[in-house]
Design a protein around this motif. Sequence first.
Motif, PDB file in Angstrom:
ATOM      1  N   PHE A 156       8.039  66.597  17.337  1.00 26.25           N
ATOM      2  CA  PHE A 156       7.557  67.584  15.900  1.00 26.25           C
ATOM      3  C   PHE A 156       6.158  67.492  15.466  1.00 26.25           C
ATOM      4  CE2 PHE A 156      12.388  67.155  16.078  1.00 26.25           C
ATOM      5  CZ  PHE A 156      12.804  68.305  15.971  1.00 26.25           C
ATOM      6  N   SER A 183      14.740  63.186  10.930  1.00 33.85           N
ATOM      7  CA  SER A 183      13.699  62.306   9.894  1.00 33.85           C
ATOM      8  C   SER A 183      15.551  60.953   9.383  1.00 33.85           C
ATOM      9  CB  SER A 183      13.831  63.676   8.783  1.00 33.85           C
ATOM     10  OG  SER A 183      12.495  63.925   9.325  1.00 33.85           O
ATOM     11  N   VAL A 228      15.771  62.771  20.639  1.00 36.97           N
ATOM     12  CA  VAL A 228      15.012  64.287  20.820  1.00 36.97           C
ATOM     13  C   VAL A 228      15.006  65.384  21.789  1.00 36.97           C
ATOM     14  CG1 VAL A 228      12.893  65.265  20.118  1.00 36.97           C
ATOM     15  CG2 VAL A 228      14.092  63.147  18.652  1.00 36.97           C
ATOM     16  N   LEU A 232      11.140  58.368  11.137  1.00 36.51           N
ATOM     17  CA  LEU A 232      10.620  59.443  11.632  1.00 36.51           C
ATOM     18  C   LEU A 232      10.458  60.351   9.596  1.00 36.51           C
ATOM     19  CD1 LEU A 232      12.829  60.815  15.276  1.00 36.51           C
ATOM     20  CD2 LEU A 232      10.291  60.264  14.982  1.00 36.51           C
ATOM     21  N   VAL A 240       4.092  62.063  11.953  1.00 31.66           N
ATOM     22  CA  VAL A 240       5.764  61.953  12.178  1.00 31.66           C
ATOM     23  C   VAL A 240       6.599  60.612  12.183  1.00 31.66           C
ATOM     24  CG1 VAL A 240       5.911  64.533  13.205  1.00 31.66           C
ATOM     25  CG2 VAL A 240       5.828  62.480  14.895  1.00 31.66           C
ATOM     26  N   SER A 245      10.597  65.607  10.623  1.00 31.66           N
ATOM     27  CA  SER A 245      11.154  65.496  12.152  1.00 31.66           C
ATOM     28  C   SER A 245      12.542  66.090  12.101  1.00 31.66           C
ATOM     29  CB  SER A 245      11.224  64.911  12.776  1.00 31.66           C
ATOM     30  OG  SER A 245       9.914  63.611  12.884  1.00 31.66           O
ATOM     31  N   ASP A 258      10.376  61.091  21.239  1.00 28.62           N
ATOM     32  CA  ASP A 258      10.427  60.961  19.447  1.00 28.62           C
ATOM     33  C   ASP A 258       9.065  61.532  18.890  1.00 28.62           C
ATOM     34  OD1 ASP A 258       8.997  58.827  20.883  1.00 28.62           O
ATOM     35  OD2 ASP A 258       8.513  57.926  19.025  1.00 28.62           O
ATOM     36  N   THR A 259       7.872  61.348  19.500  1.00 26.08           N
ATOM     37  CA  THR A 259       7.171  62.245  18.168  1.00 26.08           C
ATOM     38  C   THR A 259       6.833  63.161  18.976  1.00 26.08           C
ATOM     39  OG1 THR A 259       5.376  62.424  20.690  1.00 26.08           O
ATOM     40  CG2 THR A 259       5.373  60.253  19.257  1.00 26.08           C
TER      41      THR A 259
END
Length: 811
Positions: A255, A394, A405, A387, A364, A390, A252-253
């Motif tokens: 970006f 987002s 993601v 988020l 993010v 992203s 999920d991170t």
Amino acid sequence: MKKYDFRKIEPKWQKFWDKKGTYEPDLKEAKRPFYNLMMFPYPSAEGLHVGNMYAFTGADIFGRFKRMQGYDVFQPIGLDGFGIHSENYALKIGTHPAKQAKISEKRFYEQLKAIGNGFAWNERVETYDPDYYRWTQWIFTQMFKHGLAYRKKQAVNWCPKDLTVLADEQVVAGKCERCGTQVIQRELEQWFFRITKYAEKLLNNLRSLDWSEKIKIAQKNWIGRSEGATIDFEVKAGNIKESITVFTTRPDTLFGATYLVLAPEHFAVQNFIKEISNQKEVTAYIEAVKNKSEEERIDEKKEKTGAELRGVHAVNPVNGESIPVWISDYVLASYGTGAIMAVPAHDQRDFEFAKKFKLPIKVVICPNYPAPKCPPLESAYTGEGYLVDSGEFSGKKAEEAIWEVAKFARGKKEVKFRLRDWLISRQRYWGPPIPMIFCAVCAKENKGEREDMPGWYSVPEKDLPVKLPIIKDFRPTGSNQSPLAASKSFYEVKCPSCGAKAKRETDVSDTFLDSAWYYLRYPSSENKKAPWDDEITKKWLPLAMYTGGAEHAVLHLLYVRFMAMALKDFGLIDFDEPATRFRAHGLLIKDGAKMSKSKGNVVNPDEYIKNFGADTLRMYLMFLAPFEQGGDFRDESVMGITRFLDRVWKFIQSPDVEDGKNLAILHRTIKKVTEDIENLHYNTAISAMMIFLNALEGTADRKEKEIFLRLLAPFAPHISEELWETGGFGEISIHLADWPKYDPNLCVEEKVKIAVQINGKVRAVLELPSGVSEADAVSAALANAKIKESLQGKKPGRIIYVADRLINLVI
Ligand code: ANZ
Ligand code: ZN
């Protein structure tokens, strides 16, 4: 009346039990088998210290209790005598380990007899006995045949003092588990056992095991299961293109991934090195990391170090951004894929690294959405949130977007384990030679017992054991080879397949292999044809109760489970967990520290046995605290137990009194002692017997005395046997007599009425069990509705308590 003379009584009964085989169950015919095992000792020091006696006595009480409950208890003992512990001791005192083994054996067995444990001596095993290690080697060959033993070159832990490699489990806080020396890394080709194949099973089975909770937790953490994803990053440097896969638990991170970090040992680093502009710096860094232990590398307090691969760039698959690539020691080659995407805004290690090397930090995840303008982070934000920045993700909750993601980045869901394969080779002398042969001729022709290991053959069963030769120079060499590598007559053999001149493996196996299967050998120790007898194994295993030290949580206790799973899969046994129940005993403390030779606080049990008797020492040790908790050894209080046993001696021989007064306490004591032993609360069982004795003295009839003796028997086996015989209470031995039963209806506690006063005025009357403790009585009073109302929230300043009668709360 004779005096209580333990010096006469104790050896007398030990001899008697031995001769009569009191503790030898009929292994073939037993009706109610109960295999009660305690970890066998390794004879490394001058003898057993009182901490060992503590462990053995606690386990023995449980076994004696089960025997009296009608089980056929099998409680064997032996010596874990191969291995570095014993070899180091021999080195230290300047004897040959083979000679020392015989001396230690005698000494250890004498001590184990002197403490009065009910061991099945006939079935003892010593791991250095060729009759035993023949089968240790046979198990190695089985592991090889089934693909669970293999060779691999890898950076391994090396102890510069013991001059051998160590398994990961034998490195504690970066130091050698045996000698405490800082461990370094060496690149070596070694034998491994594929324990990782069983990672999932080792973890899942834990849930249904009746084992000490702390052991289960330690194993769970050691196995270290992580669910995440692998994600490919395109990486370019000049003309070279590579796809580098990272493992992340937080797709999920993605970006926020602003650079990649590779382990210095990552294969791609060598490919890129020609293309980078700072070769010198990178090569120097790689060299510097070589000697660092894993513990050192992942130490969170340590300042981050690393080097950029200048000219190398990766593409973030979710947004096409070009990001730099670094190497750093905090990324381990042996975990995940050996490469990570760094998300400094949300991972603390990455954050520290980015700060130090001035790399971009991109937030993010925010606790709120839409995100307010936030000040720069002081540390990584690892909490929940939404988020931001992203792309199309987002605004989504981060934890809900993990797999979306990952999918978007074409990632694959993956489970990784921290657990690594078990390193089996040791470059030492005192162990079972690894029963393998390497033939260079076959290797060249790509032939071998197993397709994936050309040239390697296991020693045929008929040629086992591969005997450990008695060589003069058994000292560890410090090279990458065992001392056996100097013995031509040992290593020169014929290839079992083509007959060419071949070479025997000269390393020996880890001691933990010896102990990974010993429990299977005990009941079949007489068997010359097989490591264990199928019928007997079916009858006696898995272990009904296993007792040992918690320090083996991720060593022996993990290996022994793994081995059972493997043997089950080979079709050699029919269970996959070796012990139904395991309990870790506590540690004995002296002067505030764990007993150890280096601290000089070791208590020698022999003197205590000589001066006070084994029964006193046993009861003293068990009286200290609950068995699983350990205790503080203070010599002064030994006398208390001596006095107690003296009173027991007189009490049993005193005239009988038939007054029928003791019925309630009799049944309550039976119940209490029974339940306490079952829970290993030996200390409170002993105090219940002390209370019982107080109540009975001068008022006991014969039956009550007899029951008292039976309750005492597991704790003080000698005095109880002597009094049982002299009093003519029944057939010898008391240890084969029945455990007393209680009538629950007679256990009801007597109630007393306790008046509760506030400033001298009675406000309530409580009905509580007689003999209730002050703390319990006061808390019952404070919980009473009427008292609460009268107190109106005020706290009593002083409390006066008259046992069984009155509580006065003074405000
Ligand atoms: C990106 C990320 C972002 C991560 C984030 C964490 C938090 P466990 O739970 O121990 O499995 N990692 C992966 N391989 C590694 C290695 N060989 N050496 C050191 N660290 C490694 O931890 C998994 C996480 O540890 C992975 O997820 C990776 O960092 C790091 F906000 O990826 B993460
Ligand atoms: Zn050959």
